[in-house]
Design an enzyme around this catalytic site. Structure first.
Site, short mmCIF file in Angstrom:
data_model
loop_
_atom_site.label_atom_id
_atom_site.label_comp_id
_atom_site.label_asym_id
_atom_site.label_seq_id
_atom_site.Cartn_x
_atom_site.Cartn_y
_atom_site.Cartn_z
N ASP A 177 0.91 -1.14 0.00
CA ASP A 177 0.00 0.00 0.00
C ASP A 177 0.95 1.19 0.00
O ASP A 177 1.60 1.47 1.02
CB ASP A 177 -0.87 0.03 1.25
CG ASP A 177 -1.84 1.19 1.21
OD1 ASP A 177 -1.41 2.31 0.89
OD2 ASP A 177 -3.03 0.99 1.47
N HIS A 178 1.07 1.87 -1.13
CA HIS A 178 2.18 2.82 -1.23
C HIS A 178 2.04 3.99 -0.25
O HIS A 178 3.01 4.67 0.04
CB HIS A 178 2.41 3.29 -2.68
CG HIS A 178 1.43 4.30 -3.16
ND1 HIS A 178 0.18 3.99 -3.60
CD2 HIS A 178 1.53 5.65 -3.31
CE1 HIS A 178 -0.45 5.09 -3.97
NE2 HIS A 178 0.35 6.13 -3.81
N HIS A 240 -5.76 2.89 1.32
CA HIS A 240 -4.94 4.03 1.78
C HIS A 240 -5.53 4.73 3.01
O HIS A 240 -4.84 4.96 4.00
CB HIS A 240 -4.77 5.06 0.67
CG HIS A 240 -4.21 4.50 -0.61
ND1 HIS A 240 -3.29 3.48 -0.64
CD2 HIS A 240 -4.44 4.81 -1.91
CE1 HIS A 240 -2.98 3.20 -1.90
NE2 HIS A 240 -3.67 4.00 -2.69
C1 BG6 Z 1 -3.77 4.84 -6.22
C2 BG6 Z 1 -5.16 4.96 -6.75
O1 BG6 Z 1 -3.67 3.72 -5.38
O2 BG6 Z 1 -3.41 6.02 -5.51
C3 BG6 Z 1 -5.29 6.20 -7.63
O3 BG6 Z 1 -5.51 3.81 -7.50
C4 BG6 Z 1 -4.81 7.42 -6.89
O4 BG6 Z 1 -6.65 6.39 -8.05
C5 BG6 Z 1 -3.42 7.20 -6.29
O5 BG6 Z 1 -4.76 8.49 -7.83
C6 BG6 Z 1 -3.02 8.36 -5.40
O6 BG6 Z 1 -1.69 8.19 -4.99
P1 BG6 Z 1 -0.78 9.47 -4.64
O7 BG6 Z 1 0.48 8.88 -4.12
O8 BG6 Z 1 -0.61 10.25 -5.90
O9 BG6 Z 1 -1.56 10.23 -3.59
#
Ligand code: BG6
Length: 484
Positions: A177-178, A240
């Site tokens: 989960d980044h 997230h």
């Molecule tokens: C992803 C989603 O996991 O996270 C996207 O699938 C979203 O829809 C993105 O835009 C947002 O990531 P960050 O790091 O740009 O906030």
């Protein structure tokens, strides 16, 4: 301040889906930056594996283009790009057949960390896991990395977990989960558990409510078809936002080790109460004069999928009973910002009288942009004329505090991939956590589907539907402004 680069063991990293979008945007440019930082051991290698026919030279060219396009923090020169590309190989494999697997086996070295990144559709996870074992290229120390979406409901997540568990032990599975790799998210734990200041106040006695906002300005154009099958709930909240909620709400783990942290997060998810429909607002962005509406982007004029969602959640435990957690995320909102705001209660009694107004402390933790934290405190307005109070921010911007090093704040993917090589699962989701998150999410989705609830329209680049504001207004609260 000089950032330290902690060496990792020698590795062979195979990226299935190595020519795909995620590999090009995030994984390969991230690895390149780790290479530039001097963190990649001299003999470490990266092997792109995909269905398409390429030779190694073509793959390297594709990666060179990706680095130029997506590596914003590019501190290296063309020479370094060239040196990085030397570490890359390519193999054409058929995830569902036998083509390419012997060639991949030939490439893998013994005695180094073997990591396999599944940057492919979840429907291929089981097939790839099975082949890694049957071709004998995944020993007990091998690791696999899987991307979201990890299922679309509890049943599918259980099936994925079971498919992977047939071939790999839980200690070998890294579910990404980044958001957990973002600098500020880890700082949240440092602030909570590294300081004595906050912990005594971190409960329903002192915290009025908590707001978690992840707002984006982009629409879903380009990935409308995928997105329309997910919506904001599955795409952002189930993973997230829930991870952020866990970190802010969990009890202090006894150690900062993978299972101790994940056990505490799991308890939070399990303590989440079901959410009734009055506490959910879903929305879809409207068209502007020049840009399409959500439904046009999704390619379905009758789509009922949400591009915005706001929820009021309660956690049934001693610490949080009575403190609502408001979660909100959406596309095409007013600004790109991610923030957790801990809204403390007013002082119980104002000695300065009514005219001094009501003031409450707010701790805001900004994930992006301008990573940092702000604590709003109340002071006396300067100058003569009696006791007038004013709120001022005590601001800790990482960019200012870290000076040049802030430029180097490591991207989430860089950090997480290096954690895989190190064998540290703290920032990855465990199978039971993902299942518990779906077990909470599923009934919410089912309830609006059963009721036939329609998302409310909202103006593009606004704060979302009016109903979301009303949800807080009803109880005398207000969302924080969405701003960069
Ligand atoms: C992803 C989603 O996991 O996270 C996207 O699938 C979203 O829809 C993105 O835009 C947002 O990531 P960050 O790091 O740009 O906030």
């Amino acid at each position: 301040m000089v950032s330290r680069v902690i060496p990792v063991d020698d590795f062979d990293l195979v990226i299935f889906g190595g020519t795909g979008d995620l590999a090009r945007r995030k994984i390969l440019p991230g690895l390149y930056r780790r290479f530039c930082a001097g963190q990649m051991p001299e003999t470490a290698r990266i092997i792109g594996a995909a269905r398409s026919e390429h030779d190694t030279e073509e793959f390297r060219q594709l990666v060179r283009d990706a680095i130029r396009e997506f590596s914003t923090k590019n501190t290296c020169d063309e020479g370094q790009i060239g040196a990085f590309l030397e570490r890359l190989d390519y193999v054409q494999v058929d995830a569902r057949g036998s083509d390419g697997w012997d060639a991949l086996k030939e490439m893998m070295r013994d005695g180094v960390v073997k990591a396999y990144y599944f940057s492919v559709a979840p429907s291929l996870f089981g097939d790839i896991a099975e082949r890694l074992q049957s071709y004998g290229i995944a020993d007990e120390s091998a690791r696999i990395v899987v991307e979201k979406p990890f299922g679309r409901d509890l049943d599918s997540a259980k099936k994925l977990n079971a498919d992977l568990a047939k071939h790999f032990d839980e200690t070998q599975i890294y579910r990404i989960d980044h958001y957990l790799g973002k600098e500020t998210v880890q700082n949240l734990m440092a602030v909570r558990f590294g300081n004595i200041l906050f912990e005594p106040l971190w409960n329903s006695q002192y915290v009025d409510h908590i707001q978690i906002t992840v707002a984006e300005t982009v629409g879903v154009g380009g990935r409308g078809e995928y997105y329309d099958r997910s919506g904001a709930m599955r795409d952002m909240v189930q993973n997230h936002l829930m991870q952020l909620l866990c970190l802010i709400a969990m009890e202090p783990p006894s150690r900062f080790d993978p299972d101790a942290v994940r056990d505490e997060k799991l308890k939070v998810i399990r303590a989440l109460e079901p959410v009734d429909h009055h506490s959910i607002v879903r929305g879809q962005y409207e068209a502007t004069a020049t840009e399409p509406s959500y439904r046009e982007d999704a390619g379905d004029p009758r789509s009922t999928t949400e591009s915005f969602i706001a929820l009021r959640c309660m956690i049934s435990n001693w610490r949080w009973a009575g403190t609502p957690f408001f979660l909100r995320t959406g596309k095409k909102l007013k600004a790109r910002t991610s923030e957790i705001a801990v809204m403390f209660k007013d002082a119980p009694h104002s000695i300065f009288g009514e005219e001094a107004g009501r003031h409450a402390n707010v701790l805001s933790i900004r994930l992006q942009p301008n990573e940092g934290m702000t604590l709003k405190v109340t002071i006396k307005e300067p100058g003569p004329g009696g006791m007038r109070l004013v709120d001022v921010p005590l601001d800790m911007s990482f960019a200012e505090a870290l000076g040049d090093d802030a430029e180097e704040i490591t991207d989430a993917y860089e950090r997480l991939i290096m954690d895989v090589i190190r064998g540290n699962q703290t920032l990855f989701m465990r199978g039971d956590e993902v299942e518990a998150a779906w077990a909470w999410t599923d009934p919410l989705i089912e309830s609006w589907e059963k009721r036939g609830d329609m998302p409310k329209a909202y103006e593009a680049y606004s704060s979302g539907p009016e109903e979301a504001a009303m949800m807080l207004h009803r109880e005398g609260r207000r969302w924080r402004e969405i701003k960069e």
